[in-house]
Design a protein around this motif. Sequence first.
Motif, PDB file in Angstrom:
ATOM      1  N   LEU A 173       0.837  -1.206   0.000  1.00  0.00           N
ATOM      2  CA  LEU A 173       0.000   0.000   0.000  1.00  0.00           C
ATOM      3  C   LEU A 173       0.867   1.251   0.000  1.00  0.00           C
ATOM      4  CD1 LEU A 173      -2.598  -1.081   2.721  1.00  0.00           C
ATOM      5  CD2 LEU A 173      -2.916  -1.103   0.243  1.00  0.00           C
ATOM      6  N   LEU A 174       0.441   2.215  -0.774  1.00  0.00           N
ATOM      7  CA  LEU A 174       1.112   3.518  -0.796  1.00  0.00           C
ATOM      8  C   LEU A 174       0.152   4.541  -0.191  1.00  0.00           C
ATOM      9  CD1 LEU A 174       3.302   5.560  -1.755  1.00  0.00           C
ATOM     10  CD2 LEU A 174       2.093   5.615  -3.957  1.00  0.00           C
ATOM     11  N   PHE A 175       0.606   5.165   0.875  1.00  0.00           N
ATOM     12  CA  PHE A 175      -0.249   6.141   1.561  1.00  0.00           C
ATOM     13  C   PHE A 175       0.153   7.556   1.175  1.00  0.00           C
ATOM     14  CE2 PHE A 175      -0.574   2.345   4.048  1.00  0.00           C
ATOM     15  CZ  PHE A 175      -1.867   2.339   4.525  1.00  0.00           C
ATOM     16  N   ALA A 176      -0.823   8.343   0.757  1.00  0.00           N
ATOM     17  CA  ALA A 176      -0.580   9.747   0.401  1.00  0.00           C
ATOM     18  C   ALA A 176      -1.220  10.637   1.467  1.00  0.00           C
ATOM     19  CB  ALA A 176      -1.195  10.033  -0.961  1.00  0.00           C
ATOM     20  N   GLY A 177      -1.010  11.926   1.338  1.00  0.00           N
ATOM     21  CA  GLY A 177      -1.655  12.867   2.263  1.00  0.00           C
ATOM     22  C   GLY A 177      -3.126  13.041   1.896  1.00  0.00           C
ATOM     23  N   HIS A 178      -3.896  13.650   2.806  1.00  0.00           N
ATOM     24  CA  HIS A 178      -5.341  13.724   2.582  1.00  0.00           C
ATOM     25  C   HIS A 178      -5.743  14.597   1.400  1.00  0.00           C
ATOM     26  CE1 HIS A 178      -6.953  11.126   5.595  1.00  0.00           C
ATOM     27  NE2 HIS A 178      -5.973  11.536   6.400  1.00  0.00           N
ATOM     28  N   SER A 179      -4.917  15.566   1.061  1.00  0.00           N
ATOM     29  CA  SER A 179      -5.308  16.433  -0.060  1.00  0.00           C
ATOM     30  C   SER A 179      -4.516  16.097  -1.317  1.00  0.00           C
ATOM     31  CB  SER A 179      -5.097  17.895   0.339  1.00  0.00           C
ATOM     32  OG  SER A 179      -3.753  18.057   0.731  1.00  0.00           O
ATOM     33  N   GLU A 180      -3.866  14.918  -1.325  1.00  0.00           N
ATOM     34  CA  GLU A 180      -3.046  14.557  -2.479  1.00  0.00           C
ATOM     35  C   GLU A 180      -3.719  13.475  -3.318  1.00  0.00           C
ATOM     36  OE1 GLU A 180       1.416  15.239  -0.787  1.00  0.00           O
ATOM     37  OE2 GLU A 180       0.357  13.487  -0.085  1.00  0.00           O
ATOM     38  N   PHE A 224      -2.689  10.963  -6.568  1.00  0.00           N
ATOM     39  CA  PHE A 224      -1.672  10.507  -7.510  1.00  0.00           C
ATOM     40  C   PHE A 224      -2.269   9.981  -8.822  1.00  0.00           C
ATOM     41  CE2 PHE A 224       1.061   9.138  -3.634  1.00  0.00           C
ATOM     42  CZ  PHE A 224       1.538  10.436  -3.509  1.00  0.00           C
ATOM     43  N   SER A 225      -3.582   9.777  -8.835  1.00  0.00           N
ATOM     44  CA  SER A 225      -4.199   9.059  -9.964  1.00  0.00           C
ATOM     45  C   SER A 225      -3.910   9.706 -11.310  1.00  0.00           C
ATOM     46  CB  SER A 225      -5.711   8.995  -9.799  1.00  0.00           C
ATOM     47  OG  SER A 225      -6.021   8.574  -8.527  1.00  0.00           O
ATOM     48  N   TYR A 226      -3.943  11.021 -11.371  1.00  0.00           N
ATOM     49  CA  TYR A 226      -3.794  11.697 -12.660  1.00  0.00           C
ATOM     50  C   TYR A 226      -2.317  11.818 -13.074  1.00  0.00           C
ATOM     51  CZ  TYR A 226      -2.220  15.910 -10.276  1.00  0.00           C
ATOM     52  OH  TYR A 226      -1.499  16.795  -9.529  1.00  0.00           O
ATOM     53  N   SER A 258       0.230   9.147 -12.453  1.00  0.00           N
ATOM     54  CA  SER A 258       0.937   7.906 -12.767  1.00  0.00           C
ATOM     55  C   SER A 258      -0.055   6.777 -12.970  1.00  0.00           C
ATOM     56  CB  SER A 258       1.855   7.572 -11.588  1.00  0.00           C
ATOM     57  OG  SER A 258       2.301   6.256 -11.690  1.00  0.00           O
ATOM     58  N   ASP A 259       0.280   5.884 -13.892  1.00  0.00           N
ATOM     59  CA  ASP A 259      -0.579   4.709 -14.038  1.00  0.00           C
ATOM     60  C   ASP A 259       0.032   3.499 -13.321  1.00  0.00           C
ATOM     61  OD1 ASP A 259       1.508   4.296 -15.719  1.00  0.00           O
ATOM     62  OD2 ASP A 259       0.319   4.356 -17.570  1.00  0.00           O
ATOM     63  N   ALA A 260       1.099   3.743 -12.537  1.00  0.00           N
ATOM     64  CA  ALA A 260       1.724   2.654 -11.787  1.00  0.00           C
ATOM     65  C   ALA A 260       0.843   2.230 -10.604  1.00  0.00           C
ATOM     66  CB  ALA A 260       3.101   3.075 -11.279  1.00  0.00           C
ATOM     67  N   PHE A 261       0.023   3.167 -10.108  1.00  0.00           N
ATOM     68  CA  PHE A 261      -0.801   2.895  -8.924  1.00  0.00           C
ATOM     69  C   PHE A 261      -2.267   3.189  -9.207  1.00  0.00           C
ATOM     70  CE2 PHE A 261       3.397   3.635  -7.206  1.00  0.00           C
ATOM     71  CZ  PHE A 261       3.495   2.660  -6.230  1.00  0.00           C
ATOM     72  N   LYS A 262      -3.117   2.459  -8.501  1.00  0.00           N
ATOM     73  CA  LYS A 262      -4.541   2.803  -8.587  1.00  0.00           C
ATOM     74  C   LYS A 262      -5.091   3.056  -7.180  1.00  0.00           C
ATOM     75  CE  LYS A 262      -6.033  -1.971  -8.621  1.00  0.00           C
ATOM     76  NZ  LYS A 262      -6.116  -3.140  -9.399  1.00  0.00           N
ATOM     77  N   LEU A 263      -6.063   3.925  -7.132  1.00  0.00           N
ATOM     78  CA  LEU A 263      -6.642   4.298  -5.842  1.00  0.00           C
ATOM     79  C   LEU A 263      -7.403   3.116  -5.263  1.00  0.00           C
ATOM     80  CD1 LEU A 263      -6.825   6.865  -4.099  1.00  0.00           C
ATOM     81  CD2 LEU A 263      -9.018   7.347  -5.195  1.00  0.00           C
ATOM     82  N   ARG A 264      -7.105   2.813  -3.997  1.00  0.00           N
ATOM     83  CA  ARG A 264      -7.800   1.688  -3.382  1.00  0.00           C
ATOM     84  C   ARG A 264      -8.810   2.175  -2.341  1.00  0.00           C
ATOM     85  NH1 ARG A 264      -5.483  -3.405  -0.130  1.00  0.00           N
ATOM     86  NH2 ARG A 264      -6.981  -3.260   1.532  1.00  0.00           N
TER      87      ARG A 264
END
Length: 129
Positions: free
Chosen positions: A100-107, A109-111, A113-119
């Motif tokens: 799992l990759l955790f980002a900040g609440h206002s971040e 990444f979806s737009y 990189s296509d390496a990760f998808k929002l879970r």
Amino acid sequence: MHWRKHVRGFTPRNKCGKLDEARVKRFFQKGTGNHIGLARVRPEVSALVEFMPLNLLAPQWPIKGPFDAIFCRNIMIYFDKETLAKLLKRFAPLMKQDGLLFAGHSENFSYISDAFKLRGQTVYTLANK
Ligand SMILES: C[S@@+](CC[C@H](N)C(=O)[O-])C[C@H]1O[C@@H](n2cnc3c(N)ncnc32)[C@H](O)[C@@H]1O
């Protein structure tokens, strides 16, 4: 500034957030003396953690995966879109397949990189899994 109080890993007790009292007791110790009102993670817990500086922009990272989780919260503000896309590409091979990759609440990444998808809210998994 409250900076000095954090030097030895103490943090205001109310920063333990929504953890229930049993967990706070198990994982934190209360400050005494000059540290009243503060808490820090118990040494036996922090001993499980290896701390080291890591410049995300360095060409080599002194770390090896695979990681269950990467927390990269509130860092996007420092990087342009291109740099961030490169960064996410470097994270991907360091993660376990179900990591799992955790980002900040206002971040978001979806737009970028296509390496990760929002879970879930601010949590990503590898897109190719
Ligand atoms: C807004 S703070 C967020 C801190 C923490 N992740 C959090 O969510 O509370 C941004 C952090 O990014 C770190 N940072 C900035 N550029 C960096 C780089 N090239 N490599 C590693 N960390 C960096 C800064 O040192 C700072 O600690």
